[in-house]
Scaffold this motif. Structure first.
Motif, mmCIF file in Angstrom:
data_model
loop_
_atom_site.group_PDB
_atom_site.id
_atom_site.type_symbol
_atom_site.label_atom_id
_atom_site.label_comp_id
_atom_site.label_asym_id
_atom_site.label_seq_id
_atom_site.Cartn_x
_atom_site.Cartn_y
_atom_site.Cartn_z
ATOM 1 N N ALA A 61 0.835 -1.210 0.000
ATOM 2 C CA ALA A 61 0.000 0.000 0.000
ATOM 3 C C ALA A 61 0.868 1.257 0.000
ATOM 4 N N LYS A 62 1.958 1.221 0.758
ATOM 5 C CA LYS A 62 2.836 2.390 0.846
ATOM 6 C C LYS A 62 3.583 2.642 -0.461
ATOM 7 N N VAL A 63 4.132 1.578 -1.096
ATOM 8 C CA VAL A 63 4.885 1.808 -2.331
ATOM 9 C C VAL A 63 3.957 2.197 -3.480
ATOM 10 N N LEU A 64 2.748 1.637 -3.496
ATOM 11 C CA LEU A 64 1.791 2.046 -4.532
ATOM 12 C C LEU A 64 1.418 3.514 -4.363
ATOM 13 N N LYS A 79 -0.986 -12.404 -4.969
ATOM 14 C CA LYS A 79 -0.423 -12.291 -3.623
ATOM 15 C C LYS A 79 0.420 -13.500 -3.223
ATOM 16 N N PRO A 80 1.496 -13.796 -3.969
ATOM 17 C CA PRO A 80 2.343 -14.922 -3.571
ATOM 18 C C PRO A 80 2.996 -14.653 -2.213
ATOM 19 N N ILE A 81 3.176 -15.699 -1.444
ATOM 20 C CA ILE A 81 3.799 -15.548 -0.132
ATOM 21 C C ILE A 81 5.292 -15.306 -0.312
ATOM 22 N N TYR A 136 7.575 -5.085 -8.367
ATOM 23 C CA TYR A 136 6.997 -3.785 -8.719
ATOM 24 C C TYR A 136 7.914 -3.061 -9.686
ATOM 25 N N ALA A 137 7.405 -2.007 -10.287
ATOM 26 C CA ALA A 137 8.230 -1.054 -11.024
ATOM 27 C C ALA A 137 8.188 0.256 -10.264
ATOM 28 N N ASP A 138 9.349 0.927 -10.191
ATOM 29 C CA ASP A 138 9.364 2.246 -9.578
ATOM 30 C C ASP A 138 8.687 3.234 -10.536
ATOM 31 N N PRO A 139 8.554 4.492 -10.178
ATOM 32 C CA PRO A 139 7.824 5.424 -11.041
ATOM 33 C C PRO A 139 8.368 5.572 -12.458
ATOM 34 N N VAL A 140 9.633 5.244 -12.687
ATOM 35 C CA VAL A 140 10.162 5.332 -14.050
ATOM 36 C C VAL A 140 10.388 3.975 -14.690
ATOM 37 N N THR A 148 4.218 0.523 -9.390
ATOM 38 C CA THR A 148 3.226 -0.267 -10.109
ATOM 39 C C THR A 148 3.502 -1.745 -9.841
ATOM 40 N N LEU A 149 2.479 -2.499 -9.488
ATOM 41 C CA LEU A 149 2.640 -3.937 -9.281
ATOM 42 C C LEU A 149 2.875 -4.602 -10.632
ATOM 43 N N LEU A 150 3.975 -5.355 -10.757
ATOM 44 C CA LEU A 150 4.287 -6.055 -12.002
ATOM 45 C C LEU A 150 3.923 -7.530 -11.934
#
Length: 127
Positions: free
Chosen positions: A85-88, A100-102, A107-111, A93-95
């Protein structure tokens, strides 16, 4: 703070060979070794570098944008859902991991640079 740096992961065609170079360069011993990845770490496990086999590897040609650097950061977190939630909210962006794997999510950062959030569940010993 969302998490702490856990590992630098470097894509490469031959993990063992590249790890040997970094073993000498960084004086970090090999703690895991397989045909697809090799992990170097200090005695406390707080400085970790992982070498990951990538098929069709194309070495980077700096500063050529058509052949950029190929590595990502693993960030250790206590709770994947809270950290996600914090990084989104920060613009990630979730890649990979919408199911929801354990243990980890990619993710991808903003760029667009990839990074992973990981938890202790993803650090089970190799057999």
């Amino acid at each position: 703070m969302i998490g702490r740096l856990f590992s630098l992961v470097i894509d490469c065609p031959a993990p063992s060979e590249l790890a040997s170079f970094y073993e000498s360069l960084l004086s970090l011993p090999r703690v895991e070794d397989s045909s697809d990845y090799v992990v170097l770490a200090d005695t406390t496990g707080t400085q970790t570098v992982t070498f990951q086999r990538v098929g069709g590897f194309r070495p980077p040609q700096w500063p050529d944008p058509d052949r950029p650097a190929q590595m990502h950061v693993d960030v250790m977190v206590e709770d994947l859902d809270v950290a996600e939630a914090k990084v989104l909210a920060l613009g990630a962006t979730l890649l990979e991991g919408s199911d929801k794997p354990i243990g980890y999510r990619v993710y991808a950062d903003p760029v667009g640079h990839p990074f992973c959030l990981i938890t202790c569940e993803s650090l089970t010993p190799s057999k």
